[in-house]
Design a protein around this motif. Sequence first.
Motif, PDB file in Angstrom:
ATOM      1  N   GLN A 279     -66.443 -56.892 -96.746  1.00  0.00           N
ATOM      2  CA  GLN A 279     -67.102 -57.682 -97.770  1.00  0.00           C
ATOM      3  C   GLN A 279     -68.137 -58.565 -97.095  1.00  0.00           C
ATOM      4  O   GLN A 279     -68.068 -58.795 -95.881  1.00  0.00           O
ATOM      5  N   GLY A 280     -69.108 -59.022 -97.874  1.00  0.00           N
ATOM      6  CA  GLY A 280     -70.117 -59.862 -97.250  1.00  0.00           C
ATOM      7  C   GLY A 280     -71.251 -60.210 -98.190  1.00  0.00           C
ATOM      8  O   GLY A 280     -71.178 -60.010 -99.406  1.00  0.00           O
ATOM      9  N   ARG A 281     -72.333 -60.735 -97.603  1.00  0.00           N
ATOM     10  CA  ARG A 281     -73.448 -61.299 -98.349  1.00  0.00           C
ATOM     11  C   ARG A 281     -74.745 -60.561 -97.981  1.00  0.00           C
ATOM     12  O   ARG A 281     -74.964 -60.199 -96.824  1.00  0.00           O
ATOM     13  N   ILE A 302     -78.203 -58.609 -94.075  1.00  0.00           N
ATOM     14  CA  ILE A 302     -76.844 -58.391 -94.550  1.00  0.00           C
ATOM     15  C   ILE A 302     -75.873 -58.781 -93.443  1.00  0.00           C
ATOM     16  O   ILE A 302     -76.151 -58.590 -92.258  1.00  0.00           O
ATOM     17  N   GLY A 303     -74.745 -59.351 -93.836  1.00  0.00           N
ATOM     18  CA  GLY A 303     -73.736 -59.715 -92.857  1.00  0.00           C
ATOM     19  C   GLY A 303     -72.359 -59.755 -93.477  1.00  0.00           C
ATOM     20  O   GLY A 303     -72.203 -60.018 -94.677  1.00  0.00           O
ATOM     21  N   ARG A 304     -71.362 -59.452 -92.669  1.00  0.00           N
ATOM     22  CA  ARG A 304     -69.990 -59.502 -93.142  1.00  0.00           C
ATOM     23  C   ARG A 304     -69.501 -60.956 -93.131  1.00  0.00           C
ATOM     24  O   ARG A 304     -69.684 -61.683 -92.165  1.00  0.00           O
ATOM     25  N   GLU A 305     -68.850 -61.361 -94.221  1.00  0.00           N
ATOM     26  CA  GLU A 305     -68.219 -62.676 -94.311  1.00  0.00           C
ATOM     27  C   GLU A 305     -67.316 -62.686 -95.536  1.00  0.00           C
ATOM     28  O   GLU A 305     -67.514 -61.885 -96.462  1.00  0.00           O
ATOM     29  N   PRO A 306     -66.314 -63.527 -95.593  1.00  0.00           N
ATOM     30  CA  PRO A 306     -65.445 -63.579 -96.775  1.00  0.00           C
ATOM     31  C   PRO A 306     -66.216 -64.086 -97.994  1.00  0.00           C
ATOM     32  O   PRO A 306     -66.785 -65.178 -97.967  1.00  0.00           O
TER      33      PRO A 306
END
Length: 881
Positions: A279-281, A302-306
């Motif tokens: 998941q990410g933003r 784009i990057g993965r983050e909660p």
Amino acid sequence: MKALLLASLLLAPLAALHAQSDRPSQTFGVDQLNALRWGADAAVKWKAYPADLAPAKWIWLPVERTLPNTFALFRKTLTLDALPKSAHGWITADSRYRLTVNGKHVQWGIAPSDPRTPDVDPVDLAPYLQKGGNVIGIEVLHFGHGDGTWADGRAGLLAHFVLEDSTGNKTRVVTDNSWQALLDRAHPPGQHQRVYLLRALQEEFDSRLRPDGWDAPGFQPDALWTSAAELSAKADKPVVTGKPEGNKLQVLPSLAALHTRQIPLTKEVWQPAAEMTEQGRVRWKRPVDDWFDVRMADSFTIGREPVAQQTGEGEWTLPANAKGEGWFLTFRLPMLMVGWPAFEIEAPAGTVVELMVQEGHDPKGPQPWLETFFHSWSRFISKGGKQRFQTFDYESACWVQLHIHEATGPVKISGVGMTRRLFDWPSEPVMKFAEPALDRLFGAGINRTKNLMIETVVDDMGRERVQYSGDMDPQHWTALYAFGETRLTDRFLRTWTHGQAKAGYFIDGWPAYDRLARLAQRELDGTKWGPLMEQGLSCMVTTRELHRYTGETETARAIYPHFRRYVEYLRTLRGQDGILRCQNRIEIYYGSNYGIWGREDHACSLTLMAVWGLRDGLIPLAEALGETQEAQAYRQFADELLASAKTHFWSAQFGAFVNNLPRLEQEKAPVFDEVALTLSLRAGLCPEGRIDATLDLLEKLPKTVKRAVYWYRMPRLTELAKHGRTGTVLKEFREVWAQQPAVTGPTFTIPEGYGDGKGDGHYIFCFTGNHLTDPLFLGLLGFEPAEEPGGLFRLRPQLGDLQGLETDIHTTRGPIHFKSHFKDGAQHVTIVPPAGINLSVNIPASATSESGPLTVDTVKDGWRDFSLTAGTPTTIHIPLK
């Protein structure tokens, strides 16, 4: 342009086919078809009968033109005082339809078909009808763009249903101008194609524009609904035979017909996602459409983050989006599969979700964004509240990613998964290995087969979905011998051979648009691609294999005229030296080996392949059909080709066919070709049986051997296994094929190339090549099917140190059960033939049996044949040399 191309460059008229086919020449009305399809005789249930759906009419929207990727909605209401005893009927559409009754999904169709002979699908409405008001809803998509499953056509819908009550009274529901129709603005008409020539539909669905409950009772159509327009095509002909719309395709009625579907409707099985992996933003630097429409560079980061909170089993909640911001969630399916991805969403109106799919992906890799140059995305726009979205067209995927943006409030996502499409196989294959790595390898191969053989028999599902002959033909042997299935191969042969150019060669991918368009491009020297010459040769052998398996001549007789014309074209490729060449024929592009495509070196391989296609394919077919004079002419042609190949390419010095032998003095080093070497063994073409040097070359693969393309490499292993080089075969299975990440990882398939197999690029996972059952059944087990019905089947097991195997080899009389285990330096083999077949086993003279002395039929070179008793297990001990 597309219509003119199809009409002028292609295709061979079908009149000869119909004239010489032993199918019934008359058409069958709906009552006759219903009796055949739902009658007691299973043998006639799935046959391709010429169909007449009169008094139904072809219908469409009352429009002057139809834009590409136009969706239309059709509905018909009916009131029932009592439930009918039966409610059977038939339906077809161009290009695809989705049928519902009272808002419940019934089926999806049609299977990809030749526009001149499209399928008509059977329908059983009874489980969905109710007393009182009922609505039949049909959603139709017309591609308009060329597609890997669609050569060309014209928009239209045709259906005829018969409701019969307990007294025998019949009520007919037929398509005509009494049906209500609506241009579906939820899917914007005129949408661009996804990938040039290969994927037509780039789906965008704005649920705010779809009328709620349009296909259910109680819906009140507004003024935008209109009466359907009746088209001019007759009810026993495809829609392309009617008055053309603008410059659309038009086919003479005498050269076209409707035929009932020859294979079962696909099974649809819901498969929930196994897990959410990422998941990410996403932060957009440009408008979102700049990326999705034209892939404008530097559009986002784009990057993965909660970003999501799990709020239930398979349910996640996300906050509202800020301007220029999106969330992404990535899900893994249980394995690579083909079907319709879906999800449920509860979100504010106007929330946008791009559903993106990928066959291979590394969730720990550097690239969390799934969508590749295949543009594998569909867009859903929420109308607000809770909804379920499922793509209209099917996809090949192991990974599904949802990109969510324009959400002005919280969003809930749940129910992510895929409705998997599967052929209704008559039996599941038995293929169990004591070695876990091999067990998984062959399981991955079976999964791949299930993904590629559903309606058509395709090259790959993710990129193109094109039905080819050639390198994919061993897949038919998997269907015959591993599954006991003949209908898919029968339909393949009938549909694929219709794609024959007037010159006589075959369009190697049919019914697809790709190679048709390439023909026009080649006239301008605008592409290197074109029809592959050798595919027709493989098709002749596949036709022979089906005839040998079933003993029936119907399909062979129907398509034999195509092969006759094809051989006449082959004759035109001969040079004065008697060798086949095609480098100067711009409509032909030989493609057995990357290293020699388009070069002089292909002449040896092509000539040997022609000898194989004639000897193992067309000659025995002609004899079976009673065409003895033509069989003799084909035999003479094959003998002449082989004599020329031996003269120009056989080297006594090297003991093998050398592709560059005519130029060896200048080039110094020999050039061998894996395809030519393998064919020389398979077809027994080496002079005086001198095969040892060829076997050594194939086993050791020195640099002088040009490798086949990746998907042509299993025949080499088959021949090595047949000739006792089992150790090499098992070593490659264990150390190369079984270790691929695509096999050991979640995709559970055998991919296009070696690669690292993790995806995140242009790698293809759902690919046709490398059929493991070929070296298993024909090589390690040495299976030889009977030459004629009632004839002798043979096994020659050469299993090496394979630790254990249990498998079934299907015949029309039932499966041959085979089981082995390795102990004390010997293979202990138990074989149980089914009743009604003659089975001989060829084993070393040193072998023994638990059943006492073996009844020996023949002894040759230290090997002996003996017959097995049908239905009785026989256990044999075969020492490992």
